[in-house]
Design a protein around this motif. Structure first.
Motif, mmCIF file in Angstrom:
data_model
loop_
_atom_site.group_PDB
_atom_site.id
_atom_site.type_symbol
_atom_site.label_atom_id
_atom_site.label_comp_id
_atom_site.label_asym_id
_atom_site.label_seq_id
_atom_site.Cartn_x
_atom_site.Cartn_y
_atom_site.Cartn_z
ATOM 1 N N ASP A 20 0.823 -1.209 0.000
ATOM 2 C CA ASP A 20 0.000 0.000 0.000
ATOM 3 C C ASP A 20 0.859 1.263 0.000
ATOM 4 O O ASP A 20 1.762 1.415 0.824
ATOM 5 C CB ASP A 20 -0.910 0.030 1.229
ATOM 6 C CG ASP A 20 -2.037 -0.989 1.131
ATOM 7 O OD1 ASP A 20 -2.552 -1.202 0.029
ATOM 8 O OD2 ASP A 20 -2.405 -1.552 2.175
ATOM 9 N N SER B 162 -5.305 3.185 0.035
ATOM 10 C CA SER B 162 -6.195 2.246 0.708
ATOM 11 C C SER B 162 -6.757 2.792 2.011
ATOM 12 O O SER B 162 -6.102 3.575 2.706
ATOM 13 C CB SER B 162 -5.457 0.933 1.004
ATOM 14 O OG SER B 162 -5.052 0.291 -0.176
ATOM 15 N N ARG C 84 -8.984 2.409 -3.096
ATOM 16 C CA ARG C 84 -9.389 1.136 -2.515
ATOM 17 C C ARG C 84 -9.867 1.304 -1.075
ATOM 18 O O ARG C 84 -9.173 1.879 -0.237
ATOM 19 C CB ARG C 84 -8.220 0.154 -2.565
ATOM 20 C CG ARG C 84 -8.518 -1.189 -1.941
ATOM 21 C CD ARG C 84 -7.510 -2.257 -2.310
ATOM 22 N NE ARG C 84 -6.191 -2.061 -1.742
ATOM 23 C CZ ARG C 84 -5.309 -3.053 -1.591
ATOM 24 N NH1 ARG C 84 -5.614 -4.285 -1.964
ATOM 25 N NH2 ARG C 84 -4.112 -2.813 -1.093
#
Length: 462
Positions: free
Chosen positions: A254, A288, A315
């Protein structure tokens, strides 16, 4: 259950009110929610040169004792600047002190020792560790105020000694995270700044502020090889008032992951008021939220960012047992190239990324379950002015039968992809001036319990 849901609905802010609020914050003020985040004003009047305490900076000598002495004396004196002049300073784990600025001049590198046992709280075989809590971070601090790490130098975690075993474990068990130390972890801190510095090659996560407030990451470069397992760049965990801006991030997991793994008694949302702006993401797993969101996440703004070659774009990921409320999320003015997928809002996240052997579940039929405190609830998500090319899927909006994702607006969104946007267990999804151009199949794939407005103008095949 029905009476409880009715009471909840009566107390909820209307959708139109929420979106007007988000528009005002993002489009009119143009400053993002982060503006309330305090910034460290402490500069420190005295400089503590680590070489004066015996550090060699020759890339061979273990300088831990000298560096820690400089940090301790600075803290005991009420604060100041701990200076690293040009050179390579090899060190075991270090502990920061309050009201301290760590300044690495250009040409200075603080390099973690290759002795893995130095990071273990007990024992000598790191491969026997049961969790990451068995390790000490390279740099740590707890209950500090006014801490800055800055300069044109580098903090290097020497991850090459850790990654091969982690990748081997991940290949055997897709999605598995082999326990390792993080690079920088700050717990229960206030007024934290990282500026201009380069963080690279962490064994696992690079920067993890936890239970902290007033965190600014400005102009920082964070680097790790694309296949270096679990090398997240920035993971604010249960933090409020966070600004991440003008950063270049190229890592193996990430790029940013906002996490909220447990509740904070005095706050409804453990993680809130976070802005990510003007950042460039190259390799990595995207922007994320999750997968741990039990404590709740709200008021997140992501704007003016570019993605290229990331395995995911925008996300939000969680699943039953790790979920909570995620609301008031705004993504604006985003450009993404060669991502996979562009948008992923999943309440059935499988713990893997798009490039791993086991994929995130692709909108499969599920039986409804009882709503609990750990059920994912996503609502009031605004995606505006987004352009993306996706190698495979445009994306997934995937709620649960008992907890549909609600009130998602895509406005001025243009995605070119191999396949379309899958929607399941979602309601109040609005497509405004949105076009999805696919190589095959429809631009929007409606599965069970999908309520989408604006389909008639969504686009044509490529």
């Amino acid at each position: 259950m029905k009476r409880r849901m009715d009471r909840h609905n009566q107390q909820s802010i209307s959708v139109s009110t929420v979106f007007r609020f988000l528009r005002a914050m993002v489009l009119i003020l143009g400053i993002g929610i982060w503006a309330v985040a305090p910034q460290s004003s402490f500069a420190g009047s005295k400089t503590y040169d680590v070489r004066a305490f015996g550090a060699k900076g020759d890339g061979k000598t273990l300088d831990t004792e000298a560096i820690q002495k400089a940090l301790d004396e600075c803290g005991n004196a009420g604060g100041g600047t701990v200076l690293f002049r040009a050179g390579t300073y090899v060190s075991e784990p270090l502990t920061l002190r309050t009201k301290t600025t760590v300044l690495l001049e250009e040409g200075a590198k603080l390099l973690a020792t290759s002795n893995q046992a130095a990071f273990l709280k007990s024992g000598t075989d790191w491969l026997q560790a049961e969790s990451s809590s068995d390790f000490v971070p390279f740099i740590s601090g707890k209950r500090l105020t006014d801490v800055t790490i800055t300069g044109k130098g580098i903090i290097d975690g020497n991850g090459q000694y850790w990654w091969p075993a982690a990748e081997e474990a991940r290949q055997k068990r897709p999605g598995y995270t082999l326990p390792r130390p993080n690079l920088i972890v700050l717990n229960y801190c206030k007024n934290v700044r990282l500026e201009k510095i380069t963080l690279q090659n962490s064994p696992k996560f690079h920067f993890v502020p936890t239970d902290s407030e007033g965190v600014v990451v400005d102009g920082v470069t964070i680097l790790a090889p694309p296949r270096a397992a679990n090398t997240d760049a920035i993971d604010p965990s249960r933090c409020k008032n966070v600004l991440i801006t003008k950063c270049l991030i190229d890592v193996g997991d990430d790029n940013v992951a906002i996490k909220s793994g447990k509740k904070i008694p005095e706050r409804e949302f453990a993680c809130e008021d976070i802005t990510v702006s003007d950042c460039t993401f190259r390799h990595g797993h995207g922007m994320s939220i999750g997968s741990e969101v039990v404590g709740g996440v709200r008021n997140v703004t992501v704007k003016n960012c570019t993605f290229e070659g990331t395995e995911n774009g925008l996300r939000i990921k969680s699943r039953r047992g790790k979920g909570g409320k995620v609301e008031n999320i705004a993504y604006t003015d985003i450009t993404m190239k060669n991502v996979n997928p562009a948008i992923l809002l999943s309440c059935s996240y499988g713990g893997t990324s798009a490039g791993d052997a086991v994929q995130v579940s692709a909108a499969k039929a599920e039986k409804s379950q009882a709503v609990t405190e750990t059920t994912p609830i996503y609502r009031n998500i605004y995606i505006r002015n987004v352009t993306a090319t996706a190698e495979k899927s445009a994306g997934v909006i995937e709620g649960l039968p008992e907890s549909p994702i609600s009130n998602v607006v895509l406005e001025n969104v243009h995605i070119t992809s191999a396949t379309g946007l899958k929607v399941e267990n979602a309601k109040g999804i609005q497509l405004k001036n949105t076009q999805i151009t696919t190589k095959e199949g429809p631009p929007c794939i409606l599965l069970e319990n999908a309520q989408v407005e604006g389909l008639e103008k969504i686009g044509d095949k490529k």
